[in-house]
Write a protein that holds these residues in place. Structure first.
Motif, short mmCIF file in Angstrom:
data_model
loop_
_atom_site.label_atom_id
_atom_site.label_comp_id
_atom_site.label_asym_id
_atom_site.label_seq_id
_atom_site.Cartn_x
_atom_site.Cartn_y
_atom_site.Cartn_z
N THR A 1 0.83 -1.20 0.00
CA THR A 1 0.00 0.00 0.00
C THR A 1 0.86 1.25 0.00
O THR A 1 0.58 2.21 -0.72
CB THR A 1 -0.97 0.00 1.20
OG1 THR A 1 -1.81 -1.15 1.10
CG2 THR A 1 -1.82 1.25 1.22
N LEU A 2 1.94 1.24 0.77
CA LEU A 2 2.82 2.40 0.81
C LEU A 2 3.41 2.65 -0.58
O LEU A 2 3.45 3.79 -1.05
CB LEU A 2 3.92 2.22 1.85
CG LEU A 2 4.83 3.43 2.05
CD1 LEU A 2 4.04 4.63 2.58
CD2 LEU A 2 5.96 3.08 3.01
N ARG A 3 3.83 1.61 -1.25
CA ARG A 3 4.38 1.74 -2.61
C ARG A 3 3.32 2.31 -3.54
O ARG A 3 3.61 3.18 -4.36
CB ARG A 3 4.89 0.40 -3.12
CG ARG A 3 5.53 0.49 -4.50
CD ARG A 3 6.21 -0.82 -4.90
NE ARG A 3 7.31 -1.18 -4.04
CZ ARG A 3 8.53 -0.68 -4.12
NH1 ARG A 3 8.81 0.24 -5.02
NH2 ARG A 3 9.48 -1.08 -3.31
N ARG A 4 2.08 1.85 -3.44
CA ARG A 4 0.99 2.35 -4.30
C ARG A 4 0.72 3.83 -4.01
O ARG A 4 0.59 4.63 -4.94
CB ARG A 4 -0.28 1.54 -4.09
CG ARG A 4 -1.41 1.96 -5.01
CD ARG A 4 -2.62 1.08 -4.81
NE ARG A 4 -2.96 0.94 -3.41
CZ ARG A 4 -3.87 1.65 -2.77
NH1 ARG A 4 -4.56 2.54 -3.40
NH2 ARG A 4 -4.09 1.46 -1.51
N VAL A 5 0.69 4.21 -2.74
CA VAL A 5 0.47 5.61 -2.37
C VAL A 5 1.59 6.48 -2.93
O VAL A 5 1.34 7.53 -3.52
CB VAL A 5 0.35 5.77 -0.84
CG1 VAL A 5 0.42 7.23 -0.43
CG2 VAL A 5 -0.95 5.15 -0.34
N PHE A 6 2.82 6.03 -2.78
CA PHE A 6 3.95 6.81 -3.29
C PHE A 6 3.90 6.92 -4.81
O PHE A 6 4.11 8.00 -5.36
CB PHE A 6 5.28 6.18 -2.85
CG PHE A 6 5.82 6.76 -1.57
CD1 PHE A 6 6.95 7.54 -1.57
CD2 PHE A 6 5.20 6.50 -0.36
CE1 PHE A 6 7.46 8.07 -0.40
CE2 PHE A 6 5.69 7.02 0.83
CZ PHE A 6 6.82 7.81 0.80
N SER A 7 3.63 5.82 -5.49
CA SER A 7 3.63 5.88 -6.96
C SER A 7 2.48 6.73 -7.47
O SER A 7 2.59 7.36 -8.52
CB SER A 7 3.60 4.48 -7.57
OG SER A 7 2.39 3.82 -7.28
N ASP A 8 1.37 6.79 -6.75
CA ASP A 8 0.22 7.60 -7.16
C ASP A 8 0.38 9.08 -6.83
O ASP A 8 -0.11 9.93 -7.56
CB ASP A 8 -1.07 7.11 -6.49
CG ASP A 8 -1.60 5.83 -7.09
OD1 ASP A 8 -1.08 5.40 -8.14
OD2 ASP A 8 -2.53 5.24 -6.50
N TRP A 9 1.06 9.42 -5.71
CA TRP A 9 1.01 10.78 -5.20
C TRP A 9 2.32 11.52 -5.09
O TRP A 9 2.33 12.75 -5.03
CB TRP A 9 0.31 10.79 -3.83
CG TRP A 9 -1.09 10.28 -3.91
CD1 TRP A 9 -1.54 9.07 -3.48
CD2 TRP A 9 -2.22 10.94 -4.47
NE1 TRP A 9 -2.88 8.95 -3.74
CE2 TRP A 9 -3.33 10.09 -4.34
CE3 TRP A 9 -2.40 12.19 -5.07
CZ2 TRP A 9 -4.59 10.44 -4.78
CZ3 TRP A 9 -3.67 12.53 -5.52
CH2 TRP A 9 -4.74 11.66 -5.38
N VAL A 10 3.44 10.84 -5.01
CA VAL A 10 4.71 11.54 -4.80
C VAL A 10 5.30 11.95 -6.15
O VAL A 10 5.52 11.11 -7.03
CB VAL A 10 5.71 10.68 -4.00
CG1 VAL A 10 7.06 11.37 -3.90
CG2 VAL A 10 5.15 10.40 -2.60
N LEU A 11 5.56 13.25 -6.31
CA LEU A 11 6.07 13.80 -7.56
C LEU A 11 7.57 14.08 -7.51
O LEU A 11 8.25 14.00 -8.53
CB LEU A 11 5.35 15.11 -7.89
CG LEU A 11 3.82 15.04 -7.98
CD1 LEU A 11 3.25 16.44 -8.18
CD2 LEU A 11 3.41 14.10 -9.08
N ASP A 12 8.10 14.42 -6.32
CA ASP A 12 9.50 14.78 -6.20
C ASP A 12 9.98 14.49 -4.78
O ASP A 12 9.20 14.59 -3.83
CB ASP A 12 9.67 16.28 -6.51
CG ASP A 12 11.13 16.69 -6.58
OD1 ASP A 12 11.95 15.93 -7.10
OD2 ASP A 12 11.45 17.80 -6.09
N VAL A 13 11.24 14.12 -4.66
CA VAL A 13 11.85 13.81 -3.36
C VAL A 13 13.20 14.52 -3.29
O VAL A 13 14.02 14.39 -4.20
CB VAL A 13 12.07 12.29 -3.19
CG1 VAL A 13 12.74 12.00 -1.86
CG2 VAL A 13 10.78 11.51 -3.33
N ARG A 14 13.41 15.27 -2.21
CA ARG A 14 14.70 15.94 -1.96
C ARG A 14 15.06 15.77 -0.49
O ARG A 14 14.19 15.55 0.33
CB ARG A 14 14.60 17.42 -2.30
CG ARG A 14 14.32 17.64 -3.78
CD ARG A 14 14.21 19.07 -4.13
NE ARG A 14 13.77 19.18 -5.50
CZ ARG A 14 14.40 19.89 -6.41
NH1 ARG A 14 15.49 20.54 -6.10
NH2 ARG A 14 13.94 19.95 -7.63
N SER A 15 16.35 15.91 -0.20
CA SER A 15 16.76 15.74 1.19
C SER A 15 17.86 16.72 1.57
O SER A 15 18.55 17.27 0.71
CB SER A 15 17.26 14.31 1.43
OG SER A 15 18.45 14.08 0.74
#
Length: 153
Positions: free
Chosen positions: A77-91
């Protein structure tokens, strides 16, 4: 007649037990339970509850970001949520910043919180941006890389 708190509690229960794709559908389900409200009232209730629309099985349905039950998310589910909603990641050091479409950051934050991701101390969500605080041991870059992997970025 129900109070606002009772109505909102019922809305949460309905959202947990039905795939509701429109405010009109929700108004109808409330009416079946003798709660007469306008669509405008339902709109305000959904906003106050922090409800967002999520894609599931090809449909867009309303979902409450936090679970009523304290159980963890099902696998993948976490992978599905990330693939559906996360556009960019920075740190940066022990902070990870995720960008989402407008109104979706709290959905991703809730999924992270409910998944007990290694190295995550906690999350703070705005409208389209969320901060993840990583442990000093693991650090932001490692958590960011895990997030990119989950989002297929």
């Amino acid at each position: 007649m129900s109070t606002k708190a009772q109505r909102q509690h019922l809305i949460r229960e309905l959202l947990a037990s039905h795939e509701i794709s429109s405010q009109a559908q929700l108004v109808g389900l409330l009416a079946e339970r003798s709660v007469e409200v306008t669509q405008a009232t339902v709109c305000r209730d959904l906003d106050e509850l922090g409800v967002a629309k999520m894609r599931t099985a090809g449909r867009t349905v309303y979902a409450v970001p936090e679970a009523d039950a304290p159980e963890a998310l099902p696998p993948n589910t976490l992978r599905r949520v990330f693939s559906d909603w996360v556009l960019d990641v920075r740190s940066s050091q022990n902070i990870v910043v995720l960008r989402t479409p407008p109104g979706s950051a709290h959905v991703v934050a809730s999924a992270i919180d409910r998944s007990a991701v290694d190295g995550v101390v906690g999350t703070v969500a705005g409208d389209d941006t969320l901060f993840i605080v990583a442990t000093e041991e693991l650090g932001g870059p490692a958590v960011a890389e895990h997030c990119r992997d989950l989002a297929d970025l």
